[in-house]
Design a protein around this motif. Structure first.
Motif, PDB file in Angstrom:
ATOM      1  N   VAL A 261       0.838  -1.199   0.000  1.00 47.58           N
ATOM      2  CA  VAL A 261       0.000   0.000   0.000  1.00 47.58           C
ATOM      3  C   VAL A 261       0.874   1.250   0.000  1.00 47.58           C
ATOM      4  CG1 VAL A 261      -1.644   1.344   1.358  1.00 47.58           C
ATOM      5  CG2 VAL A 261      -2.002  -1.104   1.061  1.00 47.58           C
ATOM      6  N   LEU A 262       1.857   1.302   0.884  1.00 48.45           N
ATOM      7  CA  LEU A 262       2.711   2.492   0.975  1.00 48.45           C
ATOM      8  C   LEU A 262       3.448   2.757  -0.326  1.00 48.45           C
ATOM      9  CD1 LEU A 262       4.218   2.143   4.575  1.00 48.45           C
ATOM     10  CD2 LEU A 262       2.269   3.531   3.842  1.00 48.45           C
ATOM     11  N   THR A 263       3.927   1.699  -0.969  1.00 45.86           N
ATOM     12  CA  THR A 263       4.687   1.881  -2.214  1.00 45.86           C
ATOM     13  C   THR A 263       3.782   2.157  -3.410  1.00 45.86           C
ATOM     14  OG1 THR A 263       4.819  -0.529  -2.547  1.00 45.86           O
ATOM     15  CG2 THR A 263       6.683   0.533  -1.442  1.00 45.86           C
ATOM     16  N   SER A 264       2.470   2.040  -3.235  1.00 46.84           N
ATOM     17  CA  SER A 264       1.552   2.346  -4.340  1.00 46.84           C
ATOM     18  C   SER A 264       1.238   3.841  -4.425  1.00 46.84           C
ATOM     19  CB  SER A 264       0.246   1.560  -4.183  1.00 46.84           C
ATOM     20  OG  SER A 264      -0.549   2.098  -3.140  1.00 46.84           O
ATOM     21  N   PHE A 265       1.613   4.587  -3.403  1.00 50.56           N
ATOM     22  CA  PHE A 265       1.325   6.016  -3.379  1.00 50.56           C
ATOM     23  C   PHE A 265       2.241   6.792  -4.303  1.00 50.56           C
ATOM     24  CE2 PHE A 265      -1.276   5.208   0.198  1.00 50.56           C
ATOM     25  CZ  PHE A 265      -2.006   6.348   0.471  1.00 50.56           C
ATOM     26  N   LYS A 266       1.692   7.817  -4.917  1.00 52.63           N
ATOM     27  CA  LYS A 266       2.504   8.791  -5.627  1.00 52.63           C
ATOM     28  C   LYS A 266       3.074   9.734  -4.577  1.00 52.63           C
ATOM     29  CE  LYS A 266      -0.406   8.671  -9.706  1.00 52.63           C
ATOM     30  NZ  LYS A 266      -1.407   9.361 -10.492  1.00 52.63           N
ATOM     31  N   SER A 267       4.240  10.298  -4.850  1.00 57.17           N
ATOM     32  CA  SER A 267       4.880  11.215  -3.894  1.00 57.17           C
ATOM     33  C   SER A 267       3.944  12.333  -3.465  1.00 57.17           C
ATOM     34  CB  SER A 267       6.139  11.830  -4.506  1.00 57.17           C
ATOM     35  OG  SER A 267       7.076  10.834  -4.780  1.00 57.17           O
ATOM     36  N   SER A 268       3.160  12.831  -4.398  1.00 53.68           N
ATOM     37  CA  SER A 268       2.272  13.964  -4.118  1.00 53.68           C
ATOM     38  C   SER A 268       1.099  13.593  -3.213  1.00 53.68           C
ATOM     39  CB  SER A 268       1.742  14.544  -5.429  1.00 53.68           C
ATOM     40  OG  SER A 268       1.006  13.563  -6.139  1.00 53.68           O
ATOM     41  N   GLU A 269       0.856  12.293  -2.996  1.00 55.54           N
ATOM     42  CA  GLU A 269      -0.289  11.842  -2.187  1.00 55.54           C
ATOM     43  C   GLU A 269       0.082  11.511  -0.745  1.00 55.54           C
ATOM     44  OE1 GLU A 269      -2.831   9.516  -5.635  1.00 55.54           O
ATOM     45  OE2 GLU A 269      -1.188   8.446  -4.650  1.00 55.54           O
ATOM     46  N   ILE A 270       1.372  11.395  -0.470  1.00 53.10           N
ATOM     47  CA  ILE A 270       1.820  10.917   0.840  1.00 53.10           C
ATOM     48  C   ILE A 270       1.438  11.873   1.955  1.00 53.10           C
ATOM     49  CG2 ILE A 270       3.862  10.357   2.222  1.00 53.10           C
ATOM     50  CD1 ILE A 270       5.105   9.214  -0.362  1.00 53.10           C
ATOM     51  N   GLU A 271       1.640  13.152   1.739  1.00 50.82           N
ATOM     52  CA  GLU A 271       1.363  14.123   2.795  1.00 50.82           C
ATOM     53  C   GLU A 271      -0.102  14.078   3.233  1.00 50.82           C
ATOM     54  OE1 GLU A 271       2.158  18.810   3.883  1.00 50.82           O
ATOM     55  OE2 GLU A 271       2.512  18.107   1.839  1.00 50.82           O
ATOM     56  N   GLN A 272      -1.012  13.966   2.285  1.00 50.53           N
ATOM     57  CA  GLN A 272      -2.438  13.894   2.611  1.00 50.53           C
ATOM     58  C   GLN A 272      -2.721  12.676   3.490  1.00 50.53           C
ATOM     59  OE1 GLN A 272      -5.037  13.277  -0.738  1.00 50.53           O
ATOM     60  NE2 GLN A 272      -6.888  13.359   0.507  1.00 50.53           N
ATOM     61  N   ALA A 273      -2.107  11.550   3.161  1.00 49.91           N
ATOM     62  CA  ALA A 273      -2.328  10.334   3.947  1.00 49.91           C
ATOM     63  C   ALA A 273      -1.821  10.508   5.374  1.00 49.91           C
ATOM     64  CB  ALA A 273      -1.649   9.144   3.276  1.00 49.91           C
ATOM     65  N   VAL A 274      -0.619  11.058   5.522  1.00 49.66           N
ATOM     66  CA  VAL A 274      -0.060  11.264   6.860  1.00 49.66           C
ATOM     67  C   VAL A 274      -0.936  12.228   7.651  1.00 49.66           C
ATOM     68  CG1 VAL A 274       1.914  12.187   8.150  1.00 49.66           C
ATOM     69  CG2 VAL A 274       2.297  10.703   6.166  1.00 49.66           C
ATOM     70  N   ASN A 275      -1.363  13.295   7.002  1.00 56.92           N
ATOM     71  CA  ASN A 275      -2.182  14.302   7.680  1.00 56.92           C
ATOM     72  C   ASN A 275      -3.564  13.785   8.066  1.00 56.92           C
ATOM     73  OD1 ASN A 275      -0.151  16.203   7.617  1.00 56.92           O
ATOM     74  ND2 ASN A 275      -0.875  17.145   5.732  1.00 56.92           N
ATOM     75  N   SER A 276      -3.985  12.670   7.486  1.00 51.70           N
ATOM     76  CA  SER A 276      -5.302  12.109   7.800  1.00 51.70           C
ATOM     77  C   SER A 276      -5.281  11.260   9.073  1.00 51.70           C
ATOM     78  CB  SER A 276      -5.812  11.277   6.623  1.00 51.70           C
ATOM     79  OG  SER A 276      -5.089  10.057   6.517  1.00 51.70           O
ATOM     80  N   LEU A 277      -4.105  11.078   9.666  1.00 54.06           N
ATOM     81  CA  LEU A 277      -3.959  10.221  10.843  1.00 54.06           C
ATOM     82  C   LEU A 277      -3.960  11.016  12.137  1.00 54.06           C
ATOM     83  CD1 LEU A 277      -1.063   7.915   9.559  1.00 54.06           C
ATOM     84  CD2 LEU A 277      -3.508   7.392   9.600  1.00 54.06           C
ATOM     85  N   ASP A 278      -4.342  10.341  13.215  1.00 54.76           N
ATOM     86  CA  ASP A 278      -4.169  10.917  14.543  1.00 54.76           C
ATOM     87  C   ASP A 278      -2.829  10.416  15.091  1.00 54.76           C
ATOM     88  OD1 ASP A 278      -4.581   8.260  15.311  1.00 54.76           O
ATOM     89  OD2 ASP A 278      -6.523   8.637  16.234  1.00 54.76           O
ATOM     90  N   ARG A 279      -2.520  10.775  16.319  1.00 55.94           N
ATOM     91  CA  ARG A 279      -1.213  10.411  16.900  1.00 55.94           C
ATOM     92  C   ARG A 279      -1.007   8.891  16.931  1.00 55.94           C
ATOM     93  NH1 ARG A 279       2.553  13.082  19.627  1.00 55.94           N
ATOM     94  NH2 ARG A 279       1.251  14.936  19.715  1.00 55.94           N
ATOM     95  N   ASN A 280      -2.029   8.129  17.302  1.00 51.41           N
ATOM     96  CA  ASN A 280      -1.889   6.669  17.323  1.00 51.41           C
ATOM     97  C   ASN A 280      -1.654   6.119  15.926  1.00 51.41           C
ATOM     98  OD1 ASN A 280      -2.223   6.469  20.111  1.00 51.41           O
ATOM     99  ND2 ASN A 280      -4.438   6.254  19.950  1.00 51.41           N
ATOM    100  N   GLY A 281      -2.330   6.700  14.943  1.00 48.40           N
ATOM    101  CA  GLY A 281      -2.122   6.279  13.567  1.00 48.40           C
ATOM    102  C   GLY A 281      -0.712   6.562  13.102  1.00 48.40           C
ATOM    103  N   VAL A 282      -0.172   7.714  13.480  1.00 47.55           N
ATOM    104  CA  VAL A 282       1.207   8.054  13.112  1.00 47.55           C
ATOM    105  C   VAL A 282       2.182   7.085  13.791  1.00 47.55           C
ATOM    106  CG1 VAL A 282       3.012   9.820  13.317  1.00 47.55           C
ATOM    107  CG2 VAL A 282       0.721  10.450  12.560  1.00 47.55           C
TER     108      VAL A 282
END
Length: 107
Positions: free
Chosen positions: A38-59
């Motif tokens: 899943v992580l390697t399927s992301f485009k570079s431009s999409e990673i930040e949105q995914a990280v920002n969608s998490l809470d502290r436990n998700g991070v």
């Protein structure tokens, strides 16, 4: 062709189904393999949105998967995992208690 949002949906599904409290090593390894895909399927431009969608436990959980991915790299996975790590570091500055706690637990 991949539709916009497919990677993010797969990311959240993999995070939700993570076997965090199991002692079953086979389940953990299967989840790690799935998350790495899943992580390697992301485009570079999409990673930040995914990280920002998490809470502290998700991070915390994401960082565990990133560190585990570094332990058993596949072709080109390290470069992509470094991009994920950088976005998490921006979200949670290096030296913070969260990153330190995750690093200690991962190793």
């Amino acid at each position: 062709p991949r539709r916009r949002g497919d990677a993010l949906r797969a990311f959240h599904a993999a995070m939700r189904s993570s076997p965090v409290n199991t002692k079953n090593q086979a389940m953990k390894e299967q989840a790690q393999g799935t998350m790495l895909k899943v992580l390697t399927s992301f485009k570079s431009s999409e990673i930040e949105q995914a990280v920002n969608s998490l809470d502290r436990n998700g991070v915390d959980l994401l960082m565990k998967y990133i560190y585990k991915g570094f332990e058993k790299p596949t072709e080109n996975s390290s470069a992509i995992l470094l991009q994920w790590h950088e976005k998490v570091r921006v979200w949670c500055p290096l030296g913070s208690a969260t990153l330190h706690r995750v690093f200690v637990r991962a190793f």
